[in-house]
Design an enzyme around this catalytic site. Structure first.
Site, short mmCIF file in Angstrom:
data_model
loop_
_atom_site.label_atom_id
_atom_site.label_comp_id
_atom_site.label_asym_id
_atom_site.label_seq_id
_atom_site.Cartn_x
_atom_site.Cartn_y
_atom_site.Cartn_z
N TYR A 27 0.85 -1.20 0.00
CA TYR A 27 0.00 0.00 0.00
C TYR A 27 0.88 1.24 0.00
CZ TYR A 27 -4.06 -2.97 0.86
OH TYR A 27 -5.06 -3.91 0.74
N ARG A 83 1.70 -0.99 10.62
CA ARG A 83 1.85 -2.35 10.10
C ARG A 83 2.89 -2.27 9.00
NH1 ARG A 83 -2.60 -6.91 8.32
NH2 ARG A 83 -1.35 -8.45 9.35
N ARG A 172 -8.28 -14.03 10.89
CA ARG A 172 -9.38 -14.96 10.63
C ARG A 172 -9.84 -15.70 11.88
NH1 ARG A 172 -6.04 -17.25 5.65
NH2 ARG A 172 -4.43 -16.62 7.13
C1 LIG Z 1 -10.02 -11.88 2.87
C2 LIG Z 1 -8.85 -11.18 3.55
C3 LIG Z 1 -8.74 -9.80 3.44
C4 LIG Z 1 -7.67 -9.14 4.04
N1 LIG Z 1 -7.56 -7.77 3.94
C5 LIG Z 1 -6.55 -7.13 4.57
C6 LIG Z 1 -6.44 -5.72 4.54
O1 LIG Z 1 -7.25 -5.02 3.92
N2 LIG Z 1 -5.42 -5.14 5.20
C7 LIG Z 1 -4.49 -5.89 5.90
O2 LIG Z 1 -3.58 -5.35 6.51
N3 LIG Z 1 -4.56 -7.22 5.92
C8 LIG Z 1 -5.56 -7.84 5.30
N4 LIG Z 1 -5.63 -9.21 5.34
C9 LIG Z 1 -4.56 -9.93 6.02
C10 LIG Z 1 -4.92 -10.11 7.48
O3 LIG Z 1 -4.84 -8.89 8.18
C11 LIG Z 1 -3.96 -11.05 8.15
O4 LIG Z 1 -2.67 -10.51 8.11
C12 LIG Z 1 -3.94 -12.38 7.48
O5 LIG Z 1 -5.25 -12.85 7.35
C13 LIG Z 1 -3.11 -13.35 8.29
O6 LIG Z 1 -3.49 -13.39 9.63
P1 LIG Z 1 -4.52 -14.50 10.16
O7 LIG Z 1 -3.93 -15.83 9.79
O8 LIG Z 1 -4.58 -14.26 11.64
O9 LIG Z 1 -5.83 -14.27 9.47
C14 LIG Z 1 -6.69 -9.87 4.74
C15 LIG Z 1 -6.82 -11.27 4.86
C16 LIG Z 1 -7.86 -11.93 4.26
C17 LIG Z 1 -7.94 -13.44 4.39
#
Ligand SMILES: Cc1cc2nc3c(=O)[nH]c(=O)nc-3n(C[C@H](O)[C@H](O)[C@H](O)COP(=O)(O)O)c2cc1C
Length: 188
Positions: A27, A83, A172
């Site tokens: 970004y 971040r 998630r």
């Molecule tokens: C569908 C989806 C959309 C996401 N959108 C963003 C976002 O807009 N900004 C961001 O920093 N991370 C985004 N992420 C990443 C999550 O913040 C996170 O880093 C990633 O899911 C891994 O962490 P987790 O395993 O705890 O979900 C997104 C992840 C998913 C699966």
């Protein structure tokens, strides 16, 4: 810059304790910071100082509008965070035109478009990106939060106890179960 500080002001008015600047995943802010993505030849590109000029100006603008963090205002002793990509691929890692792709490239806690950074698939091992937090902690004096594929409270407790990170960030997992943290606390 004003758009960032106005957004932060609205977040503060809405009652949130802190804002997190998105300076990762390719970004805008990370595009300025990255020597790989920032191709500018003006005072916003080139040297580390130049590449940091815009992100630092955004932080300055937010602090002017919202105030600086008070040193003991919250658990993390800060009202703002960023971040950031904990890793990056160098231009040398770009696949050469015509080169055969490895079937499953190594995940990197870097930018969107690289395997792993934004949407790591469920088959990635738990805590695969913690290496980046561990490395970051060695060179900064502020709290570091690791994220990505942290699934079990026991695993999170372990990396906290080992000093690999100061906090854990879940995505998630808390969407799937909003009581994840409460259950972990109560041992449920
Ligand atoms: C569908 C989806 C959309 C996401 N959108 C963003 C976002 O807009 N900004 C961001 O920093 N991370 C985004 N992420 C990443 C999550 O913040 C996170 O880093 C990633 O899911 C891994 O962490 P987790 O395993 O705890 O979900 C997104 C992840 C998913 C699966």
């Amino acid at each position: 810059m004003d758009l960032f500080s106005e957004a932060a002001w609205r977040v503060k008015q809405a009652g949130f304790d802190a804002v997190e600047l998105h300076a990762a995943h390719g970004y805008l802010l990370s595009e300025f910071m990255s020597p790989y993505l920032n191709m500018r030849t003006d005072r916003f590109g080139g040297s580390f100082e130049n590449r940091m000029r815009f992100p630092l100006a955004v932080i300055d603008s937010i602090q002017k509008k919202c105030g600086r963090a008070s040193p003991s205002s919250s658990a993390t002793r800060s009202r703002s965070g960023a971040r950031a990509a904990g890793d990056r691929r160098g231009a040398g890692d770009r696949p050469r035109p015509g080169a055969r792709r490895r079937r499953r490239p190594r995940p990197v806690a870097g930018h969107a478009g690289e395997p792993g950074a934004g949407f790591d698939p469920m088959h990635y091992p738990q805590g695969w990106a913690t290496y980046a937090a561990e490395a970051t902690k060695k060179v900064v004096k502020i709290p570091v939060i690791t994220s990505h594929s942290l699934r079990d409270p026991e695993y999170c407790e372990q990396i906290l106890a080992e000093g690999k990170t100061d906090l854990v960030g879940l995505g998630r997992q808390v969407l799937a179960d909003p009581y994840w943290a409460a259950k972990a606390k109560l041992g449920g």
